[in-house]
Motif scaffolding. Sequence first.
Motif, PDB file in Angstrom:
ATOM      1  N   VAL A  76     -16.644  17.163  10.671  1.00 54.02           N
ATOM      2  CA  VAL A  76     -15.477  18.198  10.189  1.00 54.02           C
ATOM      3  C   VAL A  76     -16.494  19.382   9.585  1.00 54.02           C
ATOM      4  CG1 VAL A  76     -13.674  18.551   8.824  1.00 54.02           C
ATOM      5  CG2 VAL A  76     -13.788  16.667   9.855  1.00 54.02           C
ATOM      6  N   ARG A  95      -8.929   9.543   3.931  1.00 49.62           N
ATOM      7  CA  ARG A  95      -9.587   8.530   3.124  1.00 49.62           C
ATOM      8  C   ARG A  95      -8.565   7.966   1.841  1.00 49.62           C
ATOM      9  NH1 ARG A  95     -15.214  11.171   2.064  1.00 49.62           N
ATOM     10  NH2 ARG A  95     -16.252  11.017   4.060  1.00 49.62           N
ATOM     11  N   ARG A 131     -20.296   3.414  -1.324  1.00 42.55           N
ATOM     12  CA  ARG A 131     -19.706   4.790  -2.295  1.00 42.55           C
ATOM     13  C   ARG A 131     -18.044   4.441  -2.493  1.00 42.55           C
ATOM     14  NH1 ARG A 131     -19.161  10.493   0.989  1.00 42.55           N
ATOM     15  NH2 ARG A 131     -18.032  11.623  -0.537  1.00 42.55           N
ATOM     16  N   TYR A 138     -14.493  13.730  -6.921  1.00 41.03           N
ATOM     17  CA  TYR A 138     -13.707  14.425  -5.934  1.00 41.03           C
ATOM     18  C   TYR A 138     -12.276  14.149  -6.129  1.00 41.03           C
ATOM     19  CZ  TYR A 138     -17.224  14.376  -2.028  1.00 41.03           C
ATOM     20  OH  TYR A 138     -18.600  14.623  -1.471  1.00 41.03           O
ATOM     21  N   GLU A 277     -16.995   7.115  10.721  1.00 43.09           N
ATOM     22  CA  GLU A 277     -17.454   8.419  11.091  1.00 43.09           C
ATOM     23  C   GLU A 277     -18.854   8.533  10.472  1.00 43.09           C
ATOM     24  OE1 GLU A 277     -17.080  11.377   7.975  1.00 43.09           O
ATOM     25  OE2 GLU A 277     -15.986  10.176   6.617  1.00 43.09           O
ATOM     26  N   PRO A 278     -19.992   9.095  11.423  1.00 46.22           N
ATOM     27  CA  PRO A 278     -21.370   9.180  10.784  1.00 46.22           C
ATOM     28  C   PRO A 278     -21.443  10.101   9.532  1.00 46.22           C
ATOM     29  CG  PRO A 278     -20.816  10.777  12.495  1.00 46.22           C
ATOM     30  CD  PRO A 278     -19.699   9.734  12.296  1.00 46.22           C
ATOM     31  N   HIS A 280     -23.345  12.464   9.140  1.00 43.82           N
ATOM     32  CA  HIS A 280     -23.761  13.859   9.169  1.00 43.82           C
ATOM     33  C   HIS A 280     -22.430  14.520   9.204  1.00 43.82           C
ATOM     34  CE1 HIS A 280     -22.649  13.833  13.491  1.00 43.82           C
ATOM     35  NE2 HIS A 280     -23.625  12.813  13.675  1.00 43.82           N
TER      36      HIS A 280
END
Length: 361
Positions: A76, A95, A131, A138, A277-278, A280
């Motif tokens: 994204v 998420r 994490r 956030y 998701e990766p 990066h």
Amino acid sequence: MKRVRVAVIPGDGIGQEVVPAALKVLRRVAECSQRLEWEFVEFPWGCQYYVDTGMMMPDDGLDQLRYFNAIFLGAVGDPRVPDHLSLWGLLLPIRRGFDQYINLRPVKLLPGVEIPLKGYGPGSIDFLVIRENTEGEYSNIGGRLRAGTPDEVVIQNSVFTRKGTERVIRYAFERARRSRRQVTGATKSNGINYTMPFWDEVFRAVARDYPDVSSHLYHIDALVAYFVTRPESFDVVVASNLFGDILTDLGGAIQGGIGMAASANINPENHFPSMFEPVHGSAPDIAGRGIANPVGQLWTAALMCEHLGFPEEGAWIIKAVERTLEDGVKTPDLGGQARTDDVVERVLTHVERLSHCDAGK
Ligand code: GGG
């Protein structure tokens, strides 16, 4: 044969290249395994969708995703859209909305990969960063007063709940029982004087329930240095949302580059789909050139197989990636000359060999 429904969001930039690459491998894995059948449903959400509609995904986006077995996402971000809008319009609502409070980010040195640190061979660095993924730094709680004036005030609050803090730390200790029984917590309780002493207090309380697991708390500034000076010493590292994000870009760097790094956003109770998701982002500088490293997305695909109950199939993907790298088939970010498609073709060959799917050829 199990039918598995996966929502696919390639997203932006190189997500449009590495996701189709990984789907090709996942399809071949299913053919070779004969234990599962994928149904991939693609969603065109992301920054182009934002440019066209003013939204990163439709208002009922989460409802559209809710009944899938998993979500497979690429990247994204696009220079045409401010990063905080793209992140808060797609990734973070998924998420949070699906309570994917665990973000698993493995850091492992694979064969055939050169890294900036000297003296490390394949497997000598092998740890897992967990994490916290739904709260912490956030938060969308805050505001901006008197914008653009000399008296401007900007506030962003961090939110640490007891439930949110305890469940991620407990998950880390449980996970460590499956590996080397060692948990490292990332803190900053000297400078951040409410949330981080609370984090430490919960960490120590949970640690008392796991006398068989050794535990350490390190200030984040020391911890980043240890990631570089003694990465072999870590097993499971648990960190708040922001610290975990920063640590795992460094984790990516010490395993050869951010293009290698995989991640899984997990709702452990399976009340909602988990998202893969990766680490990066969309890498606009190389997007569209066919040279993006697909390893992070492929490793992410392996994590998805494992989560969905197909560990053997996930292991084929990881082994096939390792053999491809050992063969020297590597994209330019790893010092090679291969294109994304070359890597995928070699991975497919190895998947077939590993699964004995090539026996009839
Ligand atoms: N692969 C998903 C992606 O594009 N991530 C970019 C990013 O900046 N993520 C921020 C985060 O994980 O907190």
